[in-house]
Design a protein around this motif. Structure first.
Motif, PDB file in Angstrom:
ATOM      1  N   THR A  86     -15.747  77.940 -12.137  1.00 45.88           N
ATOM      2  CA  THR A  86     -16.240  77.229 -10.944  1.00 45.88           C
ATOM      3  C   THR A  86     -15.476  78.009  -9.855  1.00 45.88           C
ATOM      4  O   THR A  86     -16.019  78.192  -8.846  1.00 45.88           O
ATOM      5  CB  THR A  86     -16.262  75.920 -11.063  1.00 45.88           C
ATOM      6  OG1 THR A  86     -16.884  75.760 -12.422  1.00 45.88           O
ATOM      7  CG2 THR A  86     -17.041  75.313  -9.969  1.00 45.88           C
ATOM      8  N   ASN A  90     -17.046  80.013  -6.326  1.00 45.30           N
ATOM      9  CA  ASN A  90     -16.840  79.512  -5.078  1.00 45.30           C
ATOM     10  C   ASN A  90     -16.075  80.298  -4.273  1.00 45.30           C
ATOM     11  O   ASN A  90     -16.278  80.284  -3.144  1.00 45.30           O
ATOM     12  CB  ASN A  90     -16.032  77.729  -5.256  1.00 45.30           C
ATOM     13  CG  ASN A  90     -17.126  76.803  -5.443  1.00 45.30           C
ATOM     14  OD1 ASN A  90     -18.172  76.862  -4.964  1.00 45.30           O
ATOM     15  ND2 ASN A  90     -16.814  75.739  -6.340  1.00 45.30           N
ATOM     16  N   LEU A 108     -20.745  69.958  -9.287  1.00 42.60           N
ATOM     17  CA  LEU A 108     -21.586  70.285 -10.402  1.00 42.60           C
ATOM     18  C   LEU A 108     -22.112  69.313 -11.309  1.00 42.60           C
ATOM     19  O   LEU A 108     -21.319  68.942 -12.018  1.00 42.60           O
ATOM     20  CB  LEU A 108     -21.064  71.349 -11.005  1.00 42.60           C
ATOM     21  CG  LEU A 108     -20.945  72.878 -10.286  1.00 42.60           C
ATOM     22  CD1 LEU A 108     -20.523  73.820 -10.942  1.00 42.60           C
ATOM     23  CD2 LEU A 108     -22.305  73.246  -9.521  1.00 42.60           C
ATOM     24  N   LEU A 297     -21.990  81.791 -11.562  1.00 43.90           N
ATOM     25  CA  LEU A 297     -22.098  80.672 -12.898  1.00 43.90           C
ATOM     26  C   LEU A 297     -23.471  80.848 -13.457  1.00 43.90           C
ATOM     27  O   LEU A 297     -24.528  81.570 -12.844  1.00 43.90           O
ATOM     28  CB  LEU A 297     -22.113  79.252 -12.391  1.00 43.90           C
ATOM     29  CG  LEU A 297     -20.643  78.913 -11.802  1.00 43.90           C
ATOM     30  CD1 LEU A 297     -20.463  77.384 -11.487  1.00 43.90           C
ATOM     31  CD2 LEU A 297     -19.479  79.377 -12.713  1.00 43.90           C
ATOM     32  N   LEU A 305     -24.474  75.685  -6.661  1.00 40.06           N
ATOM     33  CA  LEU A 305     -23.431  76.167  -5.737  1.00 40.06           C
ATOM     34  C   LEU A 305     -23.941  76.620  -4.644  1.00 40.06           C
ATOM     35  O   LEU A 305     -23.251  76.619  -3.405  1.00 40.06           O
ATOM     36  CB  LEU A 305     -22.424  77.218  -6.509  1.00 40.06           C
ATOM     37  CG  LEU A 305     -21.505  76.820  -7.600  1.00 40.06           C
ATOM     38  CD1 LEU A 305     -20.775  77.868  -8.128  1.00 40.06           C
ATOM     39  CD2 LEU A 305     -20.844  75.731  -7.203  1.00 40.06           C
TER      40      LEU A 305
END
Lengths: 361, 361
Positions: A86, A90, A108, A297, A305
């Motif tokens: 993650t 990001n 999330l 992801l 996201l």
């Protein structure tokens, strides 16, 4: 010329023209009801919708039309991502958040019972047609929906997926060709092997299932719908054609982009949602495609996201960061009303039939 | 229903069904003449042919049919490769040469006047229809060919390429959708941006040129041809459908592969020739695709490097090393005769017209 059409008969509509159940706010109650009132099948794209919003919109559609309409939902997947993965994803999105002054990374959180609640709404709100994307739901769900006479429609991008849909009890199947805008419905096998053009996909699917086939991908007008019927489809599903229409809830920048783009300007990319989808090439896609794929992801996590980025990009008028879904026929897009799209298709198809016969030697 | 069709009128044929001018030995004089005798347009794929062989085959076609036929040639390119680049490309091909006991590396020698000589043959042999792939020839060539009433046909994979063809004086243009088997005709812009499905490409091209458009890509039977006409094309060009037919000169393994493959089994690859082409996935493609692209020479140099490998693979019955060109509709392939393919298309299209009108409410 519409007599004996199984999609028309089964759905109790006038013309086998189906407005795709596009998620993300495009399919307003005005759009879905306008298509149904014009004699086609309007659809609410409820893939990402919370149950309460679904109920409200469905009630509105019912207020606006007494004709058949449908709702599309997504068969869910629940992928996991480690904190490291993650953070990695990001990191790639940081520049856009900075540019758009988004201060927080999203949390999330998947609602593991969303699909179940959506199905409940479809039952209690007496939705007459339910379609599915991204796979087939459990057999009991299909059975329950069909019990009260609902028509259930699946999505396939290959012959094999169409057969799976039929075997699971779907009443009809949408054959989604590679031209289609938005998300690929592929759920069995590799995405890149399931990029079959509509002209190839439809007759091959028709030959391998007994249920009616609805063609999707590339059709925007009477020519496309007439071609789909010639290929053996009993109906045609149009997405992009309705995105730019008056009743569509698509953002102004999205409509403008489609209206001003060329057939060579779209690309299939996973960078927005984690799943391949066709949209108009922009800087977000170009920059994010430089990653190796591991910087994204899985769907729907990547979608969560990028959600705020896409939303802020729209409100700050930065289309270069928006997901501008479009099929491969943007040069055929128009900004007429939904009913006028349906009417002009019907006029073309009926006239083409008559002219053709007049020309017979 | 064929009245007023500009392709029929201009070519003096009975039906707007065109057998693609596939290079590499598929289009025998038997095949081209059978299609022309059945009322369509047979074509000799002369892309790689020496002038003498062209003359012989054209004379044969003329002996076998008195109807219109055509010849397809390639607009040439003359890329250079350094010794180092050639050695690098040969290194990737060594394992196949070893496996097939090919002892010599080929010498790369391009006949810089081949195209000129081919055009001369087309002139002296009075070939009535000349089609081009991989670009547009110099304007004088087109002018000379047209002077004596020859029809010239170009190939386009995008709207822009169709416009270029029209501007250069082509009488008609083939719009090649992404479903098509064999080489992509793309000559302006990036190959990956020119992968437009036939359903999208044809109406968009039709809207932007005045010359008749011939649809190509994915069509194998009456359904496809009928759909192409509905999209606004005046004709349909079929390649893969004729590869498996009785008169085709395709290798037995090639025919078998198409007859036994699925729509998800083809892939677009440059590994055989240096130019993207759609064929059935096999070990040669899978292994060679692991390179970074720089391990391939440009077209036609890579084609020369792999020629002996493809030839020996066929004669040693190793289809895993052959170029098994196929479009995305292999499930629709049949081993009937060429005339029977044309007849069944015509029967379907004529019947479909009549039934459609019978069904009109």
């Amino acid at each position: 010329m519409w007599k004996g059409n199984t999609v028309i008969d089964r759905l109790n509509i006038d013309y086998p023209i189906i407005q795709a159940g596009m998620a993300g706010g495009v399919t307003t109650s005005e759009l879905a009801s306008a298509v149904s009132n014009a004699g086609g099948l309007g659809n609410l794209g409820a893939g990402y919708m919370a149950p309460e919003a679904m109920v409200d919109t469905i009630k509105e559609i019912k207020r606006f039309t007494s004709r058949t309409f449908g709702v599309n939902v997504f068969v869910p997947q629940y992928p996991q991502a480690t904190e490291e993965e993650t953070a990695g994803a990001n990191k790639w999105l940081e520049p856009y958040r900075a540019e758009l002054r988004i201060e927080q990374e999203p949390t999330l959180k998947q609602d593991l019972s969303l699909f179940e609640k959506q199905i409940e709404v479809l039952m209690t709100e007496q939705v007459p047609v339910v379609s599915f994307t991204f796979g087939v739901p459990p057999r009991e769900v299909i059975k329950d929906l069909k019990k009260e006479g609902r028509v259930v429609i699946g999505t396939a991008t290959t012959v094999e997926e169409a057969i799976i849909n039929e075997e699971h009890g779907m009443d009809m199947v949408v054959a989604q060709g590679s031209e289609a805008g938005g998300h690929r419905g592929t759920f069995s096998g590799a995405f890149d092997q399931a990029m079959i053009g509509t002209m190839s996909l439809v007759p091959q699917v028709v030959d391998h299932v007994k249920i009616p086939v609805i063609a999707a991908g590339g059709m925007m007008d009477g020519r496309g719908v007439r071609a789909a019927l010639a290929l053996g489809a009993q109906g045609a599903q149009l997405g992009t054609a309705f995105v730019t229409c008056r009743e569509s809830g698509a953002k102004a920048q999205h409509k403008d982009a489609i209206l001003n783009t060329k057939e060579t300007d779209t690309v299939v990319t996973s960078v927005f949602s984690g799943k391949p989808a066709r949209g108009i090439r922009n800087s977000f896609i170009e920059e994010m495609e430089k990653g190796d794929g591991h910087h994204l992801l899985a769907y729907p996590l990547q979608n969560m996201l990028t959600k705020e980025i896409r939303k802020e990009a729209a409100s700050q008028n930065r289309p270069e960061y928006m997901s501008l879904w479009s099929g491969q026929s943007p040069r055929l897009s128009t900004s007429q009303s939904a009913s006028s799209i349906v009417e002009s298709i019907v006029t073309y198809v009926e006239r083409e039939y008559e002219e053709a016969v007049g020309k017979k030697r």
